[in-house]
Enzyme design. Structure first.
Site, PDB file in Angstrom:
ATOM      1  N   LYS A 184       0.834  -1.207   0.000  1.00  0.00           N
ATOM      2  CA  LYS A 184       0.000   0.000   0.000  1.00  0.00           C
ATOM      3  C   LYS A 184       0.873   1.263   0.000  1.00  0.00           C
ATOM      4  O   LYS A 184       0.653   2.187  -0.779  1.00  0.00           O
ATOM      5  CB  LYS A 184      -0.904  -0.022   1.239  1.00  0.00           C
ATOM      6  CG  LYS A 184      -2.019   0.997   1.211  1.00  0.00           C
ATOM      7  CD  LYS A 184      -2.767   1.040   2.533  1.00  0.00           C
ATOM      8  CE  LYS A 184      -3.393  -0.298   2.876  1.00  0.00           C
ATOM      9  NZ  LYS A 184      -4.143  -0.252   4.143  1.00  0.00           N
ATOM     10  N   LYS A 242       2.232  -3.751  11.127  1.00  0.00           N
ATOM     11  CA  LYS A 242       0.884  -3.794  11.710  1.00  0.00           C
ATOM     12  C   LYS A 242       0.978  -4.309  13.120  1.00  0.00           C
ATOM     13  O   LYS A 242       1.856  -5.126  13.440  1.00  0.00           O
ATOM     14  CB  LYS A 242      -0.016  -4.732  10.898  1.00  0.00           C
ATOM     15  CG  LYS A 242      -1.477  -4.457  11.074  1.00  0.00           C
ATOM     16  CD  LYS A 242      -1.908  -3.307  10.185  1.00  0.00           C
ATOM     17  CE  LYS A 242      -3.359  -2.951  10.368  1.00  0.00           C
ATOM     18  NZ  LYS A 242      -3.778  -1.968   9.352  1.00  0.00           N
ATOM     19  N   HIS A 293      -5.102  17.957  11.012  1.00  0.00           N
ATOM     20  CA  HIS A 293      -6.498  18.077  10.558  1.00  0.00           C
ATOM     21  C   HIS A 293      -6.715  17.130   9.382  1.00  0.00           C
ATOM     22  O   HIS A 293      -5.906  17.091   8.467  1.00  0.00           O
ATOM     23  CB  HIS A 293      -6.784  19.517  10.114  1.00  0.00           C
ATOM     24  CG  HIS A 293      -6.872  20.461  11.270  1.00  0.00           C
ATOM     25  ND1 HIS A 293      -5.816  21.227  11.680  1.00  0.00           N
ATOM     26  CD2 HIS A 293      -7.894  20.727  12.119  1.00  0.00           C
ATOM     27  CE1 HIS A 293      -6.187  21.940  12.737  1.00  0.00           C
ATOM     28  NE2 HIS A 293      -7.441  21.651  13.019  1.00  0.00           N
ATOM     29  N   SER A 340     -10.728  11.457   9.088  1.00  0.00           N
ATOM     30  CA  SER A 340     -11.621  11.167   7.962  1.00  0.00           C
ATOM     31  C   SER A 340     -10.855  10.710   6.719  1.00  0.00           C
ATOM     32  O   SER A 340     -11.453  10.438   5.677  1.00  0.00           O
ATOM     33  CB  SER A 340     -12.432  12.421   7.626  1.00  0.00           C
ATOM     34  OG  SER A 340     -11.543  13.488   7.318  1.00  0.00           O
ATOM     35  N   SER A 355      -1.380  10.027   7.329  1.00  0.00           N
ATOM     36  CA  SER A 355      -0.450   9.726   8.425  1.00  0.00           C
ATOM     37  C   SER A 355       0.962  10.202   8.060  1.00  0.00           C
ATOM     38  O   SER A 355       1.705  10.715   8.904  1.00  0.00           O
ATOM     39  CB  SER A 355      -0.401   8.218   8.682  1.00  0.00           C
ATOM     40  OG  SER A 355      -1.441   7.850   9.546  1.00  0.00           O
ATOM     41  N   LYS A 367       4.770  16.656   9.505  1.00  0.00           N
ATOM     42  CA  LYS A 367       4.468  17.837  10.339  1.00  0.00           C
ATOM     43  C   LYS A 367       5.208  17.722  11.672  1.00  0.00           C
ATOM     44  O   LYS A 367       5.807  18.689  12.152  1.00  0.00           O
ATOM     45  CB  LYS A 367       2.956  17.911  10.571  1.00  0.00           C
ATOM     46  CG  LYS A 367       2.520  18.960  11.580  1.00  0.00           C
ATOM     47  CD  LYS A 367       1.014  18.904  11.825  1.00  0.00           C
ATOM     48  CE  LYS A 367       0.618  19.835  12.963  1.00  0.00           C
ATOM     49  NZ  LYS A 367      -0.826  19.852  13.205  1.00  0.00           N
TER      50      LYS A 367
HETATM   51  P1  NAD Z   1     -13.599   0.623  13.365  1.00  0.00           P
HETATM   52  O1  NAD Z   1     -13.334  -0.214  14.542  1.00  0.00           O
HETATM   53  O2  NAD Z   1     -13.675   2.085  13.524  1.00  0.00           O
HETATM   54  O3  NAD Z   1     -14.950   0.145  12.646  1.00  0.00           O
HETATM   55  C1  NAD Z   1     -15.201  -1.158  12.242  1.00  0.00           C
HETATM   56  C2  NAD Z   1     -16.708  -1.337  12.226  1.00  0.00           C
HETATM   57  O4  NAD Z   1     -17.006  -2.590  11.624  1.00  0.00           O
HETATM   58  C3  NAD Z   1     -17.311  -1.366  13.634  1.00  0.00           C
HETATM   59  O5  NAD Z   1     -18.427  -0.499  13.669  1.00  0.00           O
HETATM   60  C4  NAD Z   1     -17.716  -2.825  13.834  1.00  0.00           C
HETATM   61  O6  NAD Z   1     -18.864  -2.979  14.648  1.00  0.00           O
HETATM   62  C5  NAD Z   1     -17.995  -3.254  12.417  1.00  0.00           C
HETATM   63  N1  NAD Z   1     -17.864  -4.695  12.203  1.00  0.00           N
HETATM   64  C6  NAD Z   1     -16.954  -5.535  12.736  1.00  0.00           C
HETATM   65  N2  NAD Z   1     -17.140  -6.784  12.261  1.00  0.00           N
HETATM   66  C7  NAD Z   1     -18.179  -6.716  11.405  1.00  0.00           C
HETATM   67  C8  NAD Z   1     -18.839  -7.651  10.569  1.00  0.00           C
HETATM   68  N3  NAD Z   1     -18.468  -8.911  10.548  1.00  0.00           N
HETATM   69  N4  NAD Z   1     -19.857  -7.210   9.815  1.00  0.00           N
HETATM   70  C9  NAD Z   1     -20.244  -5.929   9.824  1.00  0.00           C
HETATM   71  N5  NAD Z   1     -19.655  -4.988  10.579  1.00  0.00           N
HETATM   72  C10 NAD Z   1     -18.631  -5.376  11.351  1.00  0.00           C
HETATM   73  O7  NAD Z   1     -12.491   0.198  12.299  1.00  0.00           O
HETATM   74  P2  NAD Z   1     -11.994   1.035  11.046  1.00  0.00           P
HETATM   75  O8  NAD Z   1     -10.828   1.824  11.471  1.00  0.00           O
HETATM   76  O9  NAD Z   1     -13.135   1.691  10.377  1.00  0.00           O
HETATM   77  O10 NAD Z   1     -11.416  -0.149  10.128  1.00  0.00           O
HETATM   78  C11 NAD Z   1     -12.264  -0.941   9.325  1.00  0.00           C
HETATM   79  C12 NAD Z   1     -11.421  -1.618   8.263  1.00  0.00           C
HETATM   80  O11 NAD Z   1     -10.729  -0.623   7.508  1.00  0.00           O
HETATM   81  C13 NAD Z   1     -10.333  -2.563   8.794  1.00  0.00           C
HETATM   82  O12 NAD Z   1     -10.164  -3.625   7.897  1.00  0.00           O
HETATM   83  C14 NAD Z   1      -9.101  -1.697   8.790  1.00  0.00           C
HETATM   84  O13 NAD Z   1      -7.911  -2.445   8.718  1.00  0.00           O
HETATM   85  C15 NAD Z   1      -9.338  -0.899   7.526  1.00  0.00           C
HETATM   86  N6  NAD Z   1      -8.593   0.358   7.462  1.00  0.00           N
HETATM   87  C16 NAD Z   1      -8.739   1.312   8.423  1.00  0.00           C
HETATM   88  C17 NAD Z   1      -8.020   2.504   8.328  1.00  0.00           C
HETATM   89  C18 NAD Z   1      -8.180   3.627   9.320  1.00  0.00           C
HETATM   90  O14 NAD Z   1      -7.609   4.694   9.092  1.00  0.00           O
HETATM   91  N7  NAD Z   1      -8.924   3.465  10.388  1.00  0.00           N
HETATM   92  C19 NAD Z   1      -7.133   2.690   7.269  1.00  0.00           C
HETATM   93  C20 NAD Z   1      -7.019   1.704   6.292  1.00  0.00           C
HETATM   94  C21 NAD Z   1      -7.762   0.547   6.407  1.00  0.00           C
END
Ligand code: NAD
Length: 538
Positions: free
Chosen positions: A155, A167, A250, A254, A422, A428
């Site tokens: 990535k 990770k 900032h 999101s 990030s 920054k």
């Molecule tokens: P988060 O914890 O904020 O949200 C995850 C959501 O998914 C929760 O609301 C949870 O209840 C729900 N969930 C969990 N298992 C589920 C299922 N089986 N079916 C439906 N909903 C389910 O996590 P996030 O940060 O939003 O990350 C979500 C995905 O995105 C992960 O795979 C993570 O690796 C990826 N990701 C996150 C980021 C980031 O900046 N947070 C960046 C890149 C990738």
């Protein structure tokens, strides 16, 4: 600008363009035996999935890399030596450079003791620091963390963020711990990472992921700054995704949803691709289903809603909701914040079936890995899938989706907005100044001088008063770019450039709509070149 793709290829060329010239190779690299039947496997090991995509990319680019090494001025290596070097670098990239498994006790609020399991994988240190999120989930295990760290390597390379992949994961359900208990776990886990060289602004920099957020990042950075990092002026750059007052930036919270929106835009605005899937170009009025309403899912919803796309369904762990007229993002966010669930939201109905296979234009899996498998891929009706989650699609499902002419925007591109911002935050922090701070006033004054100067020139030339009024768009920019403006434009630029690069790679390598393989090949070549020019073994 996206129009260039549709001009570049007709739909026929795009689907069946024959490999010509430099890209017509004999393949030598092979898929390892233990991965050969992966396309038959409904639920393979997560790390096997990622390795499989990597090996497919190796096969695709191997001969070209051997050939290119021979073209380097002064390189006297024989073909066999170059082949050995390419093979060696592939082997190096396929291995995980470091894996830390720790267990440590914490005292719970009720006086009981619990031993907690945690991991950090540093997949590749071809660029330092290593970078990748930290998740809190009961599914955490060594294999998951290793797979996620590998995805991070590709990535970062895909979006030209100069970091290696990493990770971390702690095997807990964060909902079952109090805030104080979570703080104890986070600080203790951070200490374990620090003691073993797995945390620091120059070596390894975590960020939020599932079950973690700005709060956990601030505990981590504080733990580092108060221990090993106490003499390090860059200590707070040891994690990203921090609250603003702790050195955060900032737009980081999101960023993943915003980046996913931009990446999708670059596919859905393309006539050629939309012709192929039978949709009109543009996001307006497109229907959307999102799985997972956390950080990535909720922000994705907001950005698509802003341009007139309609989110008709949301799938959460405890149930799904549906509204064919569209679900309002701010109302749902408010509801989820107050109730802790999306179920019962008055702006939609409970949905009892499987929304993953419901009719929609765009499906966004934004929860966990391996949710699109051999078993449900055949029933998926979306035309475009944008992978917010890491690893949501198994190799078997990937092939089925392509056969069904569904465009998959792969995780290593679609959710790369998070690591991109990030990177901005880390810059920054090590620069110790926020974006725009030094130029803000200068820019504003320069803009006024420019207007004044145009007005005076026109008056001198035409001999009469010609008041110059800035347009509405210019007026909003006249004051100079804030940190938020800079982050948003930097993110949008990165997503556009990387989406285009992956689309071009797909075209050059005759991959049709296999943008995952194109993404891996694109990233692999970049990582390979770093190893081969810096000298990877001596
Ligand atoms: P988060 O914890 O904020 O949200 C995850 C959501 O998914 C929760 O609301 C949870 O209840 C729900 N969930 C969990 N298992 C589920 C299922 N089986 N079916 C439906 N909903 C389910 O996590 P996030 O940060 O939003 O990350 C979500 C995905 O995105 C992960 O795979 C993570 O690796 C990826 N990701 C996150 C980021 C980031 O900046 N947070 C960046 C890149 C990738």
């Amino acid at each position: 600008m996206l129009k260039h793709m549709s001009k570049l290829c007709t739909i026929k060329q795009f689907i069946s363009r024959k490999a010509t010239g430099a890209y017509q190779f004999r393949y030598k690299h092979e898929i390892p035996d233990h991965l050969k039947d992966i396309e038959e496997n409904p639920k393979p090991k997560f790390s096997d999935m990622v390795d499989y995509f990597f090996h497919k990319a190796c096969i695709l680019v191997e001969d070209k890399l051997v050939e290119d090494l021979g073209k380097i001025r002064g390189n006297k290596e024989t073909k066999e030596q170059r082949q050995a070097k390419v093979k060696g670098i592939f082997n190096q990239i396929s291995s995980c450079e470091g894996m830390l498994a720790v267990s440590f006790p914490i005292k719970r609020d009720n006086g009981q003791y619990e031993v907690i399991e945690g991991y950090r994988a540093q997949h590749s240190a071809h660029k330092l620091p290593c970078k990748g999120g930290m998740r809190y989930s009961m599914d955490v295990c060594a294999d998951e963390v290793r797979a996620l760290s590998t995805i991070m390597t590709f990535k970062c390379a895909a979006v030209d963020v100069p970091f290696g992949g990493a990770k971390a994961g702690v095997k807990i359900d964060p909902r079952k711990y109090s805030q104080l208990e979570l703080e104890r776990i986070t600080r203790r886990f951070s200490l374990e990472l620090i003691k073993k060289g797995f945390l620091g602004p120059a070596i390894d920099v975590p960020a939020p992921d599932m079950g973690t957020g700005a709060r956990e990042m601030s505990w981590m950075s504080d733990t580092y700054a108060k221990t090993l990092g106490y003499k390090d002026m860059n200590a707070h750059a040891c994690v990203t995704g921090k609250p603003i007052n702790q050195g955060g930036i900032h737009g980081r919270e999101s960023a993943t949803g915003r980046g996913l929106f931009h990446a999708t835009e670059h596919f859905v605005n393309n006539e050629c691709y939309m012709d192929y899937v039978g949709l009109k170009p543009g996001l307006k009025d497109k229907t959307l289903i999102i799985q997972g309403y956390g950080n990535v899912g909720s922000h994705t919803h907001r950005y698509f809603h802003r341009v007139g796309a309609k989110c008709i369904g949301i799938i959460e762990e405890d149930g799904s909701i549906f509204n064919e007229n569209g679900i309002n993002p701010s109302e749902l966010e408010e509801y989820k914040l107050s109730k802790g669930t999306i179920m019962g939201f008055p702006g939609a109905q409970k949905f009892d079936g499987d929304l993953m296979t419901h009719e929609c234009d765009i499906l966004v899996p934004a929860a966990v890995e391996q949710v699109i498998t051999k078993d449900n891929a055949v029933n998926i009706k979306a035309k475009v899938i944008a992978e917010g989650a890491n690893g949501p699609t198994t190799p078997a499902a990937d092939t089925i989706l392509r056969k069904k002419k569904i465009i998959v925007i792969p995780d290593l591109l679609a959710n790369a907005g998070g690591v991109t911002v990030s990177y901005f935050e880390w810059l920054k922090n090590i620069n110790h100044v926020s974006y725009g701070r030094l130029t803000f006033k200068y820019e504003r004054e320069s803009n006024y001088h420019l207007l004044q100067s145009v007005q005076e020139s026109l008056q001198n030339a035409l001999g009469k008063d010609i008041p110059i009024h800035p347009s509405k768009a210019f007026r909003t920019r006249i004051a100079g770019a804030s940190e938020k403006d800079i982050v948003h434009s930097g993110l949008s630029f990165t997503m556009e450039r990387s989406s285009r690069a992956i689309q071009d790679t797909a075209l050059q390598l005759d991959l049709g709509i296999d943008f995952r393989l194109a993404g891996y090949a694109n990233a692999l070549v970049k990582i390979f070149n770093i190893y081969s020019t810096a000298g990877f073994a001596y």
